[in-house]
Design an enzyme around this catalytic site. Structure first.
Site, PDB file in Angstrom:
ATOM      1  N   GLU A 124       0.815  -1.218   0.000  1.00  9.55           N
ATOM      2  CA  GLU A 124       0.000   0.000   0.000  1.00  9.55           C
ATOM      3  C   GLU A 124       0.846   1.264   0.000  1.00  9.55           C
ATOM      4  O   GLU A 124       0.567   2.228   0.707  1.00  9.55           O
ATOM      5  CB  GLU A 124      -1.011   0.014   1.152  1.00  9.55           C
ATOM      6  N   TYR A 181      -7.507   4.268  -8.317  1.00  3.82           N
ATOM      7  CA  TYR A 181      -6.760   3.901  -7.115  1.00  3.82           C
ATOM      8  C   TYR A 181      -5.550   3.067  -7.515  1.00  3.82           C
ATOM      9  O   TYR A 181      -5.682   2.011  -8.150  1.00  3.82           O
ATOM     10  CB  TYR A 181      -7.648   3.111  -6.152  1.00  3.82           C
ATOM     11  N   GLU A 202      -1.558   1.603  -6.194  1.00  4.78           N
ATOM     12  CA  GLU A 202      -0.597   1.394  -5.117  1.00  4.78           C
ATOM     13  C   GLU A 202       0.553   0.553  -5.622  1.00  4.78           C
ATOM     14  O   GLU A 202       0.494  -0.023  -6.712  1.00  4.78           O
ATOM     15  CB  GLU A 202      -1.262   0.731  -3.906  1.00  4.78           C
ATOM     16  N   HIS A 215      -1.280  -8.204  -2.830  1.00  4.34           N
ATOM     17  CA  HIS A 215      -2.331  -7.583  -2.042  1.00  4.34           C
ATOM     18  C   HIS A 215      -3.651  -7.925  -2.726  1.00  4.34           C
ATOM     19  O   HIS A 215      -4.011  -7.343  -3.751  1.00  4.34           O
ATOM     20  CB  HIS A 215      -2.132  -6.064  -1.969  1.00  4.34           C
ATOM     21  N   ASP A 270      -0.784  -9.072   2.327  1.00  4.99           N
ATOM     22  CA  ASP A 270      -2.177  -8.916   2.744  1.00  4.99           C
ATOM     23  C   ASP A 270      -3.052  -9.626   1.715  1.00  4.99           C
ATOM     24  O   ASP A 270      -3.434  -9.056   0.702  1.00  4.99           O
ATOM     25  CB  ASP A 270      -2.515  -7.426   2.831  1.00  4.99           C
ATOM     26  N   ASP A 326      -3.372 -11.301   6.731  1.00  5.81           N
ATOM     27  CA  ASP A 326      -2.002 -11.333   6.207  1.00  5.81           C
ATOM     28  C   ASP A 326      -1.408 -12.724   6.414  1.00  5.81           C
ATOM     29  O   ASP A 326      -1.485 -13.282   7.513  1.00  5.81           O
ATOM     30  CB  ASP A 326      -1.162 -10.275   6.912  1.00  5.81           C
ATOM     31  N   HIS A 336      -2.890  -2.916  10.043  1.00  2.00           N
ATOM     32  CA  HIS A 336      -2.370  -4.285   9.953  1.00  2.00           C
ATOM     33  C   HIS A 336      -1.103  -4.410  10.774  1.00  2.00           C
ATOM     34  O   HIS A 336      -0.303  -3.467  10.855  1.00  2.00           O
ATOM     35  CB  HIS A 336      -2.009  -4.650   8.504  1.00  2.00           C
TER      36      HIS A 336
END
Length: 290
Positions: free
Chosen positions: A59, A97, A99, A154, A188, A233, A273
């Site tokens: 992230e 979005y 990342e 992720h 994750d 995770d 997390h």
């Protein structure tokens, strides 16, 4: 003997000689310029990541890349016994979005020998990932297994079961491409709670295939909030040689709330997390000299 000991000091750091090699995966949650400018948050992150020889960070949301460079500078200032470098993925995500996944590693102990971003080709069967997996191949002269692959992902909460099953195919592709059985899936994966109905597990090849060993159990809690208890995770190992190199019972979440003496509110400023981590045994010649 003196020359050998001096060589080990260079390899393992003059200030601290660890008895194992630590790998972690950490979703820092929306890591960008705002967090990089927060001295308290960055101080905690540096303490957390400096415990690890390789940190798989998730992230990262700074399109200019300045936040991760700030993190590296602070890590190198904090830990003088090692030199840290990083390898970053492309910006991932189908919509607005985006990342990144980033491997942060001690370049005096480990080197990156290859890397691969999946789902780039239009015809790829892995195009279905919302955020495509990122793999790196590492070599370390100090670990019991000198060559291994880390696959960082992720998972999309809406597509968790499907993406976990697709990761099986990614792993098989890496086994063929790099001619190695020794790989670790980590990150994750949203592999808990409402994201995966109980009935879905039987159809996930990454879960049911006997060659994959899930080191973070379903009952672990990798979340910071006391309102949640989920093993989102995970760390999953493929390859008997790599599995033998893992220190028994070393895979676990790292509760930085307790370790750093933080309130829940302070901890949530860092992330929602906890990192998950695992230790690899050192090479026999290194163990003999410690």
């Amino acid at each position: 003997m003196a020359q050998t000991f001096a060589f080990l000091l260079i390899l393992l750091g003059a200030q601290f000689m660890a008895s194992s090699f630590k790998i972690c995966a950490f979703n820092i949650r929306n890591f960008g310029k705002a967090k990089a400018a927060n001295r308290k948050v960055m101080g905690a992150l540096v303490q957390i990541l400096s415990r690890c020889d390789i940190s798989a960070v998730q992230e990262v949301r700074d399109f200019k890349g300045s936040a991760i460079r700030v993190l590296l500078r602070q890590l190198n200032r904090y830990d003088h016994s090692h030199r840290y470098s990083y390898l970053e993925s492309k910006r991932l995500g189908h919509g607005s979005y985006k990342e990144q996944n980033v491997f942060v590693y001690r370049m005096d102990l480990v080197t990156v020998t290859d890397w691969c971003q999946f789902g780039e080709e239009d015809s790829s069967p892995f195009k279905a990932f919302v955020r495509s997996p990122f793999a790196a191949r590492f070599h370390s002269p100090v670990t019991a297994i000198s060559d291994f692959v880390l696959l960082l992902h992720h998972a999309s909460p809406r597509e968790t079961a499907h993406e976990l099953d697709l990761l099986f195919g990614v792993c098989m592709e890496l086994v063929q491409r790099w001619k190695t059985q020794n790989l670790m899936v980590l990150g994750d994966l949203n592999a808990s709670g409402a994201y995966i109905p109980a009935s879905a597990w039987a159809g996930i090849r990454l879960r049911v295939h006997l060659d994959f060993h899930w080191l973070i159990g379903d009952k672990e809690d990798t979340t910071v909030s006391h309102w949640t208890c989920c093993a989102y995770d995970r760390i999953i190992v493929h390859g008997e040689e790599l599995l033998r190199a893992v220190v028994a019972r070393s895979a676990k979440p790292f509760n930085f709330t307790h370790a750093l003496g933080l309130s829940e509110e302070e901890a949530l400023e860092i992330s929602d997390h906890y990192p998950v981590e695992v230790n690899l045994r050192l090479a026999p010649r290194v163990q003999r000299e410690l």
